[in-house]
Design an enzyme around this catalytic site. Sequence first.
Site, PDB file in Angstrom:
ATOM      1  N   ARG A 177       0.799  -1.186  -0.041  1.00  0.00           N
ATOM      2  CA  ARG A 177      -0.239   0.021   0.024  1.00  0.00           C
ATOM      3  C   ARG A 177       0.968   1.327  -0.054  1.00  0.00           C
ATOM      4  O   ARG A 177       1.789   1.462   0.957  1.00  0.00           O
ATOM      5  CB  ARG A 177      -1.082   0.018   1.289  1.00  0.00           C
ATOM      6  N   GLN A 201     -10.504  -3.861  -2.642  1.00  0.00           N
ATOM      7  CA  GLN A 201     -11.383  -3.486  -2.261  1.00  0.00           C
ATOM      8  C   GLN A 201     -12.423  -3.586  -3.258  1.00  0.00           C
ATOM      9  O   GLN A 201     -13.504  -4.440  -2.642  1.00  0.00           O
ATOM     10  CB  GLN A 201     -11.387  -1.969  -1.936  1.00  0.00           C
ATOM     11  N   CYS A 250     -16.719   1.616   1.516  1.00  0.00           N
ATOM     12  CA  CYS A 250     -15.320   0.811   1.838  1.00  0.00           C
ATOM     13  C   CYS A 250     -14.853   0.914   3.130  1.00  0.00           C
ATOM     14  O   CYS A 250     -14.134   0.171   3.598  1.00  0.00           O
ATOM     15  CB  CYS A 250     -14.315   1.202   0.620  1.00  0.00           C
ATOM     16  N   ARG A 261     -14.107  -8.566   2.923  1.00  0.00           N
ATOM     17  CA  ARG A 261     -12.546  -8.432   2.614  1.00  0.00           C
ATOM     18  C   ARG A 261     -11.637  -9.395   2.895  1.00  0.00           C
ATOM     19  O   ARG A 261     -10.915  -9.840   2.425  1.00  0.00           O
ATOM     20  CB  ARG A 261     -12.190  -7.128   3.509  1.00  0.00           C
ATOM     21  N   ASP A 311     -17.400   6.931  -0.757  1.00  0.00           N
ATOM     22  CA  ASP A 311     -16.110   6.915   0.026  1.00  0.00           C
ATOM     23  C   ASP A 311     -15.679   8.248   0.423  1.00  0.00           C
ATOM     24  O   ASP A 311     -16.404   9.303   0.208  1.00  0.00           O
ATOM     25  CB  ASP A 311     -14.876   6.410  -1.007  1.00  0.00           C
ATOM     26  N   HIS A 344      -7.800   0.772  -6.136  1.00  0.00           N
ATOM     27  CA  HIS A 344      -7.960  -0.158  -4.874  1.00  0.00           C
ATOM     28  C   HIS A 344      -8.516  -1.171  -5.394  1.00  0.00           C
ATOM     29  O   HIS A 344      -9.477  -1.650  -4.878  1.00  0.00           O
ATOM     30  CB  HIS A 344      -8.845   0.640  -3.723  1.00  0.00           C
TER      31      HIS A 344
END
Length: 303
Positions: free
Chosen positions: A103, A133, A258, A286, A218, A130
């Site tokens: 990340r 996700q 998310c 997830r 988001d 992402h």
Amino acid sequence: MKKDLLTTNDFSREEILSLFEKSTALKEKRKKGVEHLPLKGKSLGMIFNKHSTRTRISFEVGMNELGGRALFLTGDQLQLNRGETLKDSAQVLSRYLNGILIRTHNHQEVVDLAKHATIPVINGLTDLNHPVQILADIFTIKEKLGKIESVKIAYVGDANNVAYSWMTGASLMGMELVIACPPEFKPASLPQLHGNGKVEIIEDPFEAVKDADIIYTDVWISMGDTGDLEKKEKILVPYQINQKLLNATGKNSLVMHCLPAHRGMEITSEVLDGKDSIVFDQAENRLHVQKAILETLLSQPSQ
Ligand code: CP
Ligand code: NVA
């Protein structure tokens, strides 16, 4: 040949569907307490240059549950931060590990790491994408609605990394995605779209949510965002997901985020905690989908 996951375009539609089958099986096994250790003896290095709760924990727990181990590596503790090149680091890490999750800020770093590593590299979020996700989100939609194709998603808010991965993911899986965002925060460029889904970017949130099966948002300010952030927040106020916007869909829509959420900003608590919200099931998934990704990529013969 090793396979990476840098954007959702690294997988075909069929590969994603089989990933979802694996996710369902892993979720079921976990519920029943059935041990499944395909990654016994394997190690995942996890490089984090940004904060994380869900990504870090789902991958770390996921590795453990599959019989392997995960090493949490912060960028500032690696020699990478003292001038060792990405190329050298990639080669060294490839001698110790069976996979790398990263990340970071600049998407190109992840591309370069994957180029020089001989083990799979998984993008755990960059400023641009992402993918892990979005794969988990599409899995959640399939679970809740029983279908993927032709599902309409209205993404309302900042057209950020999550929105960007939604574009590639929705297109690939034959979904209909409408992004509603202010003109100032439209994506600078569009990603390469594969598949037969439809992607549209408009300004009006009320128009976007009409007939939507899913309303998604988001945060307005992402990690590493720069510029006049107070101004950005003000411009985004009409894009809040609240009861009025939810009522405007004209059907029983589900709400996704998310997470982490900024309650009272991009979404109200009333909606986040309301009956149409599936955000915590989304967060749980997830784990199951990340485990399926790990098993798929790290069980490759050369790994
Ligand atoms: N959604 C998500 O990636 O959460 P974290 O930033 O907590 O990992
Ligand atoms: N767009 C957000 C997503 C966090 C999971 C960020 O990049 O900060």
